[in-house]
Design a protein around this motif. Structure first.
Motif, PDB file in Angstrom:
ATOM      1  N   HIS A  38      30.397 -39.847 -13.560  1.00 41.41           N
ATOM      2  CA  HIS A  38      31.803 -40.300 -13.551  1.00 41.41           C
ATOM      3  C   HIS A  38      31.915 -41.687 -12.941  1.00 41.41           C
ATOM      4  CE1 HIS A  38      36.138 -40.415 -13.131  1.00 41.41           C
ATOM      5  NE2 HIS A  38      35.993 -40.652 -11.836  1.00 41.41           N
ATOM      6  N   ARG A  40      34.861 -44.529 -11.815  1.00 44.73           N
ATOM      7  CA  ARG A  40      36.280 -44.830 -11.614  1.00 44.73           C
ATOM      8  C   ARG A  40      36.618 -46.146 -12.319  1.00 44.73           C
ATOM      9  NH1 ARG A  40      36.619 -44.709  -6.004  1.00 44.73           N
ATOM     10  NH2 ARG A  40      35.862 -46.851  -5.925  1.00 44.73           N
ATOM     11  N   GLU A  90      24.502 -39.731  -6.966  1.00 50.35           N
ATOM     12  CA  GLU A  90      25.296 -40.933  -6.757  1.00 50.35           C
ATOM     13  C   GLU A  90      24.445 -42.166  -7.053  1.00 50.35           C
ATOM     14  OE1 GLU A  90      28.103 -42.724  -3.173  1.00 50.35           O
ATOM     15  OE2 GLU A  90      27.695 -40.585  -3.354  1.00 50.35           O
ATOM     16  N   ARG A 221      49.097 -47.685  -6.913  1.00 49.99           N
ATOM     17  CA  ARG A 221      49.654 -46.532  -6.200  1.00 49.99           C
ATOM     18  C   ARG A 221      50.809 -46.962  -5.295  1.00 49.99           C
ATOM     19  NH1 ARG A 221      47.084 -42.260  -1.716  1.00 49.99           N
ATOM     20  NH2 ARG A 221      49.111 -41.934  -0.724  1.00 49.99           N
ATOM     21  N   GLU A 274      43.683 -41.034   4.379  1.00 46.37           N
ATOM     22  CA  GLU A 274      44.315 -40.385   3.224  1.00 46.37           C
ATOM     23  C   GLU A 274      44.141 -41.226   1.959  1.00 46.37           C
ATOM     24  OE1 GLU A 274      46.964 -39.446   0.184  1.00 46.37           O
ATOM     25  OE2 GLU A 274      47.500 -41.115   1.501  1.00 46.37           O
ATOM     26  N   TRP A 275      44.304 -42.529   2.078  1.00 47.27           N
ATOM     27  CA  TRP A 275      44.156 -43.400   0.913  1.00 47.27           C
ATOM     28  C   TRP A 275      42.685 -43.465   0.469  1.00 47.27           C
ATOM     29  CZ3 TRP A 275      47.734 -47.032  -1.552  1.00 47.27           C
ATOM     30  CH2 TRP A 275      49.072 -46.815  -1.177  1.00 47.27           C
ATOM     31  N   ARG A 276      41.761 -43.420   1.383  1.00 42.12           N
ATOM     32  CA  ARG A 276      40.346 -43.420   1.015  1.00 42.12           C
ATOM     33  C   ARG A 276      40.002 -42.144   0.231  1.00 42.12           C
ATOM     34  NH1 ARG A 276      35.199 -45.502   2.588  1.00 42.12           N
ATOM     35  NH2 ARG A 276      33.566 -43.908   2.628  1.00 42.12           N
ATOM     36  N   ALA A 277      40.487 -40.996   0.729  1.00 39.60           N
ATOM     37  CA  ALA A 277      40.236 -39.736   0.030  1.00 39.60           C
ATOM     38  C   ALA A 277      40.857 -39.755  -1.356  1.00 39.60           C
ATOM     39  CB  ALA A 277      40.779 -38.570   0.859  1.00 39.60           C
ATOM     40  N   TRP A 278      42.060 -40.269  -1.455  1.00 44.57           N
ATOM     41  CA  TRP A 278      42.703 -40.379  -2.784  1.00 44.57           C
ATOM     42  C   TRP A 278      41.880 -41.264  -3.723  1.00 44.57           C
ATOM     43  CZ3 TRP A 278      44.400 -45.280  -4.339  1.00 44.57           C
ATOM     44  CH2 TRP A 278      44.942 -45.318  -5.629  1.00 44.57           C
ATOM     45  N   ASP A 280      38.709 -41.995  -3.635  1.00 40.89           N
ATOM     46  CA  ASP A 280      37.446 -41.349  -4.009  1.00 40.89           C
ATOM     47  C   ASP A 280      37.649 -40.244  -5.036  1.00 40.89           C
ATOM     48  OD1 ASP A 280      35.996 -42.989  -2.374  1.00 40.89           O
ATOM     49  OD2 ASP A 280      35.668 -41.505  -0.791  1.00 40.89           O
ATOM     50  N   SER A 281      38.863 -39.724  -5.115  1.00 46.11           N
ATOM     51  CA  SER A 281      39.133 -38.658  -6.083  1.00 46.11           C
ATOM     52  C   SER A 281      39.493 -39.198  -7.463  1.00 46.11           C
ATOM     53  CB  SER A 281      40.275 -37.778  -5.579  1.00 46.11           C
ATOM     54  OG  SER A 281      41.526 -38.459  -5.643  1.00 46.11           O
ATOM     55  N   CYS A 282      39.711 -40.510  -7.563  1.00 49.37           N
ATOM     56  CA  CYS A 282      40.112 -41.109  -8.850  1.00 49.37           C
ATOM     57  C   CYS A 282      38.947 -41.101  -9.845  1.00 49.37           C
ATOM     58  CB  CYS A 282      40.587 -42.550  -8.629  1.00 49.37           C
ATOM     59  SG  CYS A 282      42.156 -42.686  -7.734  1.00 49.37           S
TER      60      CYS A 282
END
Length: 282
Positions: A38, A40, A90, A221, A274-278, A280-282
């Motif tokens: 995957h 991003r 990775e 975002r 929170e923004w880093r986790a978001w 990384d989920s993209c």
């Protein structure tokens, strides 16, 4: 790590790693984080590479437009590279258009003594992903931007790498680049932004900075949440006490925890996790 050369339609494996001593110049580059196949914003990486290859990206510092893109299909190159790195785990693939000496592992014979025999090639290195950092200390350079083509990824990567290596003994993992007037531009291998209250501040697009794909996602975002994006020409003091982030495709989002060599202090990173986790989920 595996290395490959573009033959016009596909990447052909090289028998070993690229001999970097024969690389005379890097004209363009593109890299990204690839996890279990995957990527991003792969389309954005494809588009940025194509824009620089075609010489469409403007250059605010007056460097000539990049040439030599004839016959190269940017989309095919990026897609083929992503396919080769579509592996478990990775990875950190890197595409480069380089100028190098012809007497190398590709089998070409070097020219006669005294002949200049540089060739242009598209190379791919499929590299294992290095450790990622949750935060970063940034060394502040004196004003002045010596980079050749900051709006294009590739020509200044080696310079940035040398700058970053030179500050590691001071406990820093990145460097902050400023223009002659002291305006904040970006880090060596990352873009920079910071918060002023609920406003997200970014370097003015007229400044000589790379069109960052990761920063564009963060801005998208913020805009969707109704936040104000403020393009600014800011001096270093404007970042004093502000939550500041470095952004790039591989490391993602890293809050700045120290401005090395400066009297300013970073703000508490209340939003970063929170923004880093978001991201990384993209």
């Amino acid at each position: 790590m595996s290395s490959h050369r573009w033959d016009g339609s596909r990447f052909v494996p090289l028998p070993g790693a690229v001999d970097e001593a024969r690389v005379l110049d890097v004209l363009l580059a593109e890299s990204w984080r690839e996890v279990d196949g995957h990527v991003r914003a792969l389309e954005a990486h494809r588009d940025r590479f194509a824009a620089s290859l075609a010489g469409r990206a403007s250059d605010a510092v007056g460097a000539p437009a990049l040439g030599g893109g004839e016959g190269l299909d940017a989309a095919a190159i990026i897609d083929a590279a992503a396919d080769l790195a579509s592996l478990d785990g990775e990875w950190f693939p890197r595409v480069r258009i380089v100028v190098r000496d012809a007497g190398d592992e590709t089998g070409r014979e070097p020219g006669r003594e005294g002949d200049a025999t540089p060739i242009r090639e598209v190379l791919l290195d499929v590299r294992p992903g290095p450790p990622r950092q949750a935060e970063v200390a940034v060394a502040v350079r004196d004003p002045g931007d010596p980079r050749r083509r900051p709006r294009h990824k590739g020509p200044d990567l080696a310079w940035a790498g040398r700058q970053i290596a030179s500050v590691r003994e001071r406990g820093a993992g990145e460097v902050l680049v400023r223009d002659d007037a002291g305006a904040v531009l970006e880090a060596g291998w990352a873009s920079v932004l910071w918060w002023e209250g609920e406003d997200l501040c970014v370097p003015d697009p007229g400044l000589p900075v790379l069109p960052s794909i990761t920063r564009a996602l963060v801005e998208e975002r913020a805009r969707a949440e109704g936040r104000t994006i403020r393009p600014v020409r800011a001096l270093l003091d404007a970042l004093d006490g502000r939550e500041a982030w470095l952004l790039n495709a591989y490391q993602g989002l890293r809050p700045v925890t120290r401005w090395v060599g400066s009297t300013i202090t970073p703000g508490t990173p209340v939003r970063a996790a929170e923004w880093r986790a978001w991201l990384d989920s993209c």
